[in-house]
Design a protein around this motif. Structure first.
Motif, PDB file in Angstrom:
ATOM      1  N   SER A 166       0.821  -1.203   0.000  1.00 46.31           N
ATOM      2  CA  SER A 166       0.000   0.000   0.000  1.00 46.31           C
ATOM      3  C   SER A 166       0.860   1.260   0.000  1.00 46.31           C
ATOM      4  CB  SER A 166      -0.924  -0.004   1.231  1.00 46.31           C
ATOM      5  OG  SER A 166      -1.689   1.174   1.290  1.00 46.31           O
ATOM      6  N   ALA A 167       1.932   1.249   0.800  1.00 46.91           N
ATOM      7  CA  ALA A 167       2.796   2.430   0.911  1.00 46.91           C
ATOM      8  C   ALA A 167       3.503   2.748  -0.398  1.00 46.91           C
ATOM      9  CB  ALA A 167       3.833   2.212   2.012  1.00 46.91           C
ATOM     10  N   THR A 168       3.754   1.720  -1.215  1.00 45.86           N
ATOM     11  CA  THR A 168       4.476   1.921  -2.467  1.00 45.86           C
ATOM     12  C   THR A 168       3.584   1.802  -3.694  1.00 45.86           C
ATOM     13  OG1 THR A 168       5.045  -0.436  -2.435  1.00 45.86           O
ATOM     14  CG2 THR A 168       6.642   1.095  -1.493  1.00 45.86           C
ATOM     15  N   ASN A 169       2.302   1.508  -3.454  1.00 45.98           N
ATOM     16  CA  ASN A 169       1.339   1.334  -4.542  1.00 45.98           C
ATOM     17  C   ASN A 169       1.753   0.207  -5.492  1.00 45.98           C
ATOM     18  OD1 ASN A 169      -1.170   2.143  -5.554  1.00 45.98           O
ATOM     19  ND2 ASN A 169      -0.242   3.416  -7.133  1.00 45.98           N
ATOM     20  N   ILE A 170       2.333  -0.845  -4.900  1.00 43.15           N
ATOM     21  CA  ILE A 170       2.768  -2.008  -5.672  1.00 43.15           C
ATOM     22  C   ILE A 170       1.758  -3.136  -5.470  1.00 43.15           C
ATOM     23  CG2 ILE A 170       4.520  -3.824  -5.861  1.00 43.15           C
ATOM     24  CD1 ILE A 170       6.597  -1.703  -5.046  1.00 43.15           C
ATOM     25  N   GLU A 171       1.271  -3.681  -6.558  1.00 42.85           N
ATOM     26  CA  GLU A 171       0.302  -4.766  -6.476  1.00 42.85           C
ATOM     27  C   GLU A 171       0.999  -6.061  -6.060  1.00 42.85           C
ATOM     28  OE1 GLU A 171      -3.047  -7.056  -9.265  1.00 42.85           O
ATOM     29  OE2 GLU A 171      -1.872  -5.362 -10.047  1.00 42.85           O
ATOM     30  N   LEU A 172       0.462  -6.711  -5.046  1.00 45.73           N
ATOM     31  CA  LEU A 172       1.076  -7.932  -4.530  1.00 45.73           C
ATOM     32  C   LEU A 172       0.549  -9.156  -5.262  1.00 45.73           C
ATOM     33  CD1 LEU A 172       0.860  -7.231  -0.683  1.00 45.73           C
ATOM     34  CD2 LEU A 172       2.701  -6.650  -2.259  1.00 45.73           C
ATOM     35  N   THR A 173       1.429 -10.134  -5.439  1.00 50.02           N
ATOM     36  CA  THR A 173       1.007 -11.398  -6.035  1.00 50.02           C
ATOM     37  C   THR A 173       0.537 -12.341  -4.932  1.00 50.02           C
ATOM     38  OG1 THR A 173       3.170 -12.474  -5.858  1.00 50.02           O
ATOM     39  CG2 THR A 173       2.760 -11.095  -7.808  1.00 50.02           C
ATOM     40  N   HIS A 174      -0.195 -13.373  -5.326  1.00 48.53           N
ATOM     41  CA  HIS A 174      -0.650 -14.348  -4.337  1.00 48.53           C
ATOM     42  C   HIS A 174       0.519 -15.122  -3.751  1.00 48.53           C
ATOM     43  CE1 HIS A 174      -0.501 -16.498  -8.195  1.00 48.53           C
ATOM     44  NE2 HIS A 174      -0.263 -17.590  -7.493  1.00 48.53           N
ATOM     45  N   TRP A 175       1.615 -15.198  -4.511  1.00 44.68           N
ATOM     46  CA  TRP A 175       2.768 -15.961  -4.044  1.00 44.68           C
ATOM     47  C   TRP A 175       3.371 -15.361  -2.770  1.00 44.68           C
ATOM     48  CZ3 TRP A 175       3.358 -20.638  -5.601  1.00 44.68           C
ATOM     49  CH2 TRP A 175       3.032 -21.021  -6.905  1.00 44.68           C
ATOM     50  N   ILE A 176       3.591 -14.061  -2.766  1.00 47.25           N
ATOM     51  CA  ILE A 176       4.244 -13.425  -1.620  1.00 47.25           C
ATOM     52  C   ILE A 176       3.375 -13.510  -0.375  1.00 47.25           C
ATOM     53  CG2 ILE A 176       3.380 -11.081  -2.061  1.00 47.25           C
ATOM     54  CD1 ILE A 176       6.149 -10.061  -1.216  1.00 47.25           C
ATOM     55  N   ILE A 177       2.063 -13.457  -0.546  1.00 48.46           N
ATOM     56  CA  ILE A 177       1.144 -13.562   0.591  1.00 48.46           C
ATOM     57  C   ILE A 177       1.128 -14.977   1.141  1.00 48.46           C
ATOM     58  CG2 ILE A 177      -1.270 -13.396   1.307  1.00 48.46           C
ATOM     59  CD1 ILE A 177      -1.589 -11.114  -0.709  1.00 48.46           C
TER      60      ILE A 177
END
Length: 294
Positions: free
Chosen positions: A153-164
């Motif tokens: 959120s702080a960097t406005n970078i979309e996260l992948t399901h892998w990292i979660i």
């Protein structure tokens, strides 16, 4: 001052470095604006985490006083009063939300929402959820997922399901290893450190650790050979980093099952040379793949 620092546990802020992972894997560490936003998120999250430590120590005075190590904590030992701890807790929470509200330039309200979720979730943990076996460890793992979400959120970078998924599995594994340490202490001196300890036993924990360790390794291998990941990093060699993940998990199992010392993941990270070396090599390998792979 030493007791106050011990109360807020700044050395445990290393856990909040998860906030930087989205920025790192997106190849944007050189972006000063995004790095500054991520740093603000890190500081804010660290303050909220320290506030939770204050609340937890107030509520667990009795349990901590029986623990061979935790009895030296400032509140349990009487070095810091409950009133002082409450004041510090309030100040930390106000500072955390003020930092995001006044200084953050990206997704401010979303970051505030994530901080609120983390704070409320941990309050529920301190008062109720820590007494429910399995749920207690899952709450801790979800806290690390929120750290990842905060960084995205702080960097406005979309996260992948892998990292979660990987974050949740790895921290779940470490959380159960920590519960094992409580069982070992209880077995050795008869002291019950947690109210839900009787809902665990060493055989169960050992099987869970082996299960989660195996699942985490398999999941990581699937991640490294995923076509979308190979395309994103423009490299077919991601799978080579598996050796560091495998070594780290096996080493952690050795510390838990052989040496029986997994009480503090932070201390292990700061003291165990094997895990430190593996982690640094893992970071270096990804740095070479992401930042030097032209």
């Amino acid at each position: 001052m030493g007791n106050l620092f011990a109360l807020i546990r700044p050395k445990h802020w290393t856990k909040n470095l998860f906030v930087f992972l989205p920025l790192f894997f997106a190849g944007e560490l050189g972006n000063k604006d995004l790095l500054a936003n991520c740093l603000l998120a890190f500081v804010a999250f660290s303050f909220v985490a320290s506030a939770i430590y204050c609340i937890n120590d107030i509520l667990e005075i009795e349990e901590d006083s029986k623990h061979p190590k935790k009895r030296y904590r400032p509140i349990a030992s009487g070095a810091v009063s409950i009133r002082t701890a409450i004041i510090i807790c309030v100040v930390l929470v106000v500072l955390a939300f003020s930092i995001i509200y006044l200084l953050s330039q990206t997704n401010m309200w979303q970051q505030i929402f994530i901080l609120v979720c983390y704070f409320v979730l941990n309050i529920l943990y301190c008062f109720l959820l820590k007494m429910i076996a399995i749920i207690d460890v899952m709450i801790i793992a979800k806290g690390f997922v929120l750290r990842i979400l905060m960084g995205g959120s702080a960097t406005n970078i979309e996260l992948t399901h892998w990292i979660i998924i990987m974050t949740f599995l790895l921290t779940l594994f470490i959380g159960f290893a920590k519960r094992r340490d409580d069982l070992v202490i209880q077995k050795n001196n008869g002291t019950v450190l947690r109210k839900n300890t009787n809902r665990y036993n060493l055989e169960f924990i050992n099987q869970v650790l082996c299960l989660l360790g195996g699942i985490t390794i398999v999941c990581y291998i699937m991640y490294t050979v995923s076509p979308e990941v190979i395309e994103r990093f423009n490299s077919p060699h991601i799978y080579l980093t598996t050796i560091f993940v495998l070594g780290g998990i096996v080493r952690y199992l050795q510390l838990a099952l052989v040496y029986e010392r997994t009480g503090s993941p932070t201390e292990i990270l700061l003291k165990d040379r094997f895990i430190q070396s593996g982690l640094l090599l893992w970071i270096l390998s990804f740095y070479l793949i992401i930042y030097l792979n032209e």
